[in-house]
Write a protein that holds these residues in place. Structure first.
Motif, mmCIF file in Angstrom:
data_model
loop_
_atom_site.group_PDB
_atom_site.id
_atom_site.type_symbol
_atom_site.label_atom_id
_atom_site.label_comp_id
_atom_site.label_asym_id
_atom_site.label_seq_id
_atom_site.Cartn_x
_atom_site.Cartn_y
_atom_site.Cartn_z
ATOM 1 N N ALA A 15 -36.069 6.692 -71.472
ATOM 2 C CA ALA A 15 -36.344 7.616 -72.573
ATOM 3 C C ALA A 15 -37.292 6.973 -73.583
ATOM 4 O O ALA A 15 -38.214 7.622 -74.098
ATOM 5 C CB ALA A 15 -35.037 8.034 -73.251
ATOM 6 N N GLY A 16 -37.111 5.692 -73.860
ATOM 7 C CA GLY A 16 -38.007 4.980 -74.771
ATOM 8 C C GLY A 16 -39.425 4.927 -74.231
ATOM 9 O O GLY A 16 -40.398 5.135 -74.966
ATOM 10 N N CYS A 17 -39.561 4.666 -72.934
ATOM 11 C CA CYS A 17 -40.896 4.653 -72.312
ATOM 12 C C CYS A 17 -41.542 6.029 -72.390
ATOM 13 O O CYS A 17 -42.736 6.146 -72.670
ATOM 14 C CB CYS A 17 -40.795 4.204 -70.858
ATOM 15 N N LEU A 18 -40.782 7.066 -72.141
ATOM 16 C CA LEU A 18 -41.310 8.422 -72.209
ATOM 17 C C LEU A 18 -41.766 8.761 -73.620
ATOM 18 O O LEU A 18 -42.845 9.331 -73.807
ATOM 19 C CB LEU A 18 -40.250 9.425 -71.742
ATOM 20 N N ILE A 19 -40.991 8.389 -74.609
ATOM 21 C CA ILE A 19 -41.378 8.643 -76.005
ATOM 22 C C ILE A 19 -42.664 7.900 -76.342
ATOM 23 O O ILE A 19 -43.563 8.449 -76.976
ATOM 24 C CB ILE A 19 -40.226 8.259 -76.960
ATOM 25 N N PHE A 20 -42.760 6.651 -75.905
ATOM 26 C CA PHE A 20 -43.985 5.889 -76.146
ATOM 27 C C PHE A 20 -45.190 6.589 -75.531
ATOM 28 O O PHE A 20 -46.226 6.759 -76.163
ATOM 29 C CB PHE A 20 -43.855 4.474 -75.568
ATOM 30 N N LEU A 21 -45.058 7.002 -74.270
ATOM 31 C CA LEU A 21 -46.172 7.657 -73.591
ATOM 32 C C LEU A 21 -46.561 8.960 -74.257
ATOM 33 O O LEU A 21 -47.741 9.292 -74.377
ATOM 34 C CB LEU A 21 -45.829 7.905 -72.124
#
Length: 114
Positions: A15-21
């Motif tokens: 979820a953190g990676c998705l938010i960053f992207l």
């Protein structure tokens, strides 16, 4: 119990990676001057530079505005003169509005406007 923690941890990281992207990653965006020379003098590239940096003063169709008209500037100045004005400024034109590489591209394009 360990399986739940592991699954939750992986979910949080994903979820953190998705938010960053979604919010921060812009991807590869080549600048007009970093195209390897293949399109360095193309009209499309020059028009993009002018659209981003020049039309606020010289008008949407280069008809003039706060700055002079450029739609027939090639009949008045040679390419080298136009490039010199872009790089060093003249009268109300500030120096260094665009890079030297971009100035060469735009000067070549503008010199054909007669």
């Amino acid at each position: 119990m360990k399986k739940i923690w592991l699954t939750s941890g992986v979910s949080i990281v994903l979820a953190g990676c998705l938010i960053f992207l979604l919010f921060f990653y812009k991807g590869h965006q080549p600048s007009p001057s970093s195209n390897g020379g293949t399109q360095g003098t193309s009209a499309g590239n020059a028009e993009e530079i002018v659209s981003n940096s020049c039309i606020s003063c010289h008008g949407e169709n280069l008809q003039g505005g706060a700055g002079p008209a450029l739609n027939k500037v090639g009949g008045k100045y040679e390419q080298s003169d136009i490039e010199d004005i872009i790089n060093n400024g003249k009268n109300g034109m500030p120096a260094g509005v665009i890079s030297n590489e971009e100035a060469a591209i735009v000067a070549e394009w503008l010199s054909r406007k007669k």
